[in-house]
Design an enzyme around this catalytic site. Sequence first.
Site, short mmCIF file in Angstrom:
data_model
loop_
_atom_site.label_atom_id
_atom_site.label_comp_id
_atom_site.label_asym_id
_atom_site.label_seq_id
_atom_site.Cartn_x
_atom_site.Cartn_y
_atom_site.Cartn_z
N CYS A 288 0.82 -1.22 0.00
CA CYS A 288 0.00 0.00 0.00
C CYS A 288 0.85 1.26 0.00
O CYS A 288 0.34 2.35 -0.28
CB CYS A 288 -0.97 -0.01 1.17
N GLU A 388 -6.02 1.96 -6.97
CA GLU A 388 -4.94 1.13 -6.43
C GLU A 388 -4.93 -0.22 -7.16
O GLU A 388 -5.89 -0.99 -7.07
CB GLU A 388 -5.12 0.91 -4.93
#
Length: 486
Positions: A288, A388
């Site tokens: 992340c 993402e």
Amino acid sequence: MPPSRTGNASVASSGSETHERKHLMSTTHDVINPATEEVVTTLDLVGVEETDAAIAKAVEVGPAWRAVSPADRGMLLRRFADVVEEHTEELARLEVTNSGHTIGNARWEAGNVVNVLRYYSAAPERLFGRQIPVAGGLDVTFKEPLGVVSVIVPWNFPMPIAGWGFAPALAAGNTVVLKPAELTPLTAIRLGELALQAGLPEGVFTILPGKGSVVGERFVTHPDVRKVCFTGSTAVGQGIMRKAADQLKRVTLELGGKSANIVFADADVEKAAASAPMSFLDNAGQDCCARTRILVQRKVYDAFMERFEAAIRAVRVGDPGDESTEMGPMVSSGQRDTVRSFVEDAEATGHAAPDIAFRGSAPEGKGWWYPPTVLMAHGTDDRAWREEIFGPVVSVMPFDDEADAIAKANDTAYGLSGSIWTRDVGRAIRVSRAVEAGNLSVNSHSSVRYSTPFGGFKASGIGRELGPDALDAFTETKNVFFDTQA
């Protein structure tokens, strides 16, 4: 762990009898080696009843764990760290097999658990309250443990993220129930066994391999669980927060990211380009904190891209157990399919095909491999620029000046990490203050140190892990006034 059925993997940390586990199990799960697609072992996954039993045990032993003297609790955590250190290579090899992490990364990850445990082993004797001047008496504060803390661990960094939750929670006097990700449970199960070997009492730290919809859901809804630490997708984190609100349950959420890597014209472009690949290829991009948006000042854009391409093509992708490998496979076929939906299969999913600038190499045949891929971003509305991807894919875009770089960097729902490359100290300070992210590095790609806080802005989460302030998230402040005038 041998490639055979393992029905007792979590017994050591839960204290349950084998026949009870068989009665309470809801399903099984095959653990797959991402590099070979072979079954490593088959685990029984716990159900609601066993989860409730583990929580009840954590409640039962809570007062005794809380009553352990600060010095002795610190000693037990140091002993736990020592035992983990003795098994570093075993844990690292287990992570290579289970998660496809490169052996170098896996050793760092096991070592991070050791470091985090040692760091927080000093905390029990430093849980300081305050004496506050008041009229008519003495006023003091105490840091009290919450009770039972639950930790829900993702599949991308199973060992470190587990440690970031359980180490400070245990140090503060809480008991812990931990659910590893279904895909990558093996190192967490082993850590639970090592905790008992180090002398932690049964029920203080319990590993519960199971489905998020079963075990994770019960962590959120069970009234005796006082806090949920969750690392994972923003969508799931939002759901946890909504449900936790019903009981005013405390949460720490470390969620998604779409971090920017900003390269100014006055930077060391050679160094910035050489280091850019591993800023998003670490753990095959399943990170992340990955710098998956590269912003390069227009006047050095071509020079950067030329060097960046050479650096990408030099990245060694292959057997994660090989000491020279820099990037291994993706964790699952499903995650690889998700990445493909942004690149090769974009049009099939109703999106415009991206402009591929260049790619690296990846092995063929068995294993969930995907090559490092660099995309040319045509605008901030590009799907690959905004969403993402969680894979080895990065988008690159030029910018004009400092204001343009800041605007483009902040044009995202996320705010976890990022990098700024410049030789101008004033600019480094201005831009680092202006970029909306919780963890920034200047002229490097560092995001995590166990002694400094980690967490995100905006949709990247709530709360901070690690560092000296993490203990605040695992304690309540109690204020007591003593009347001295009576």
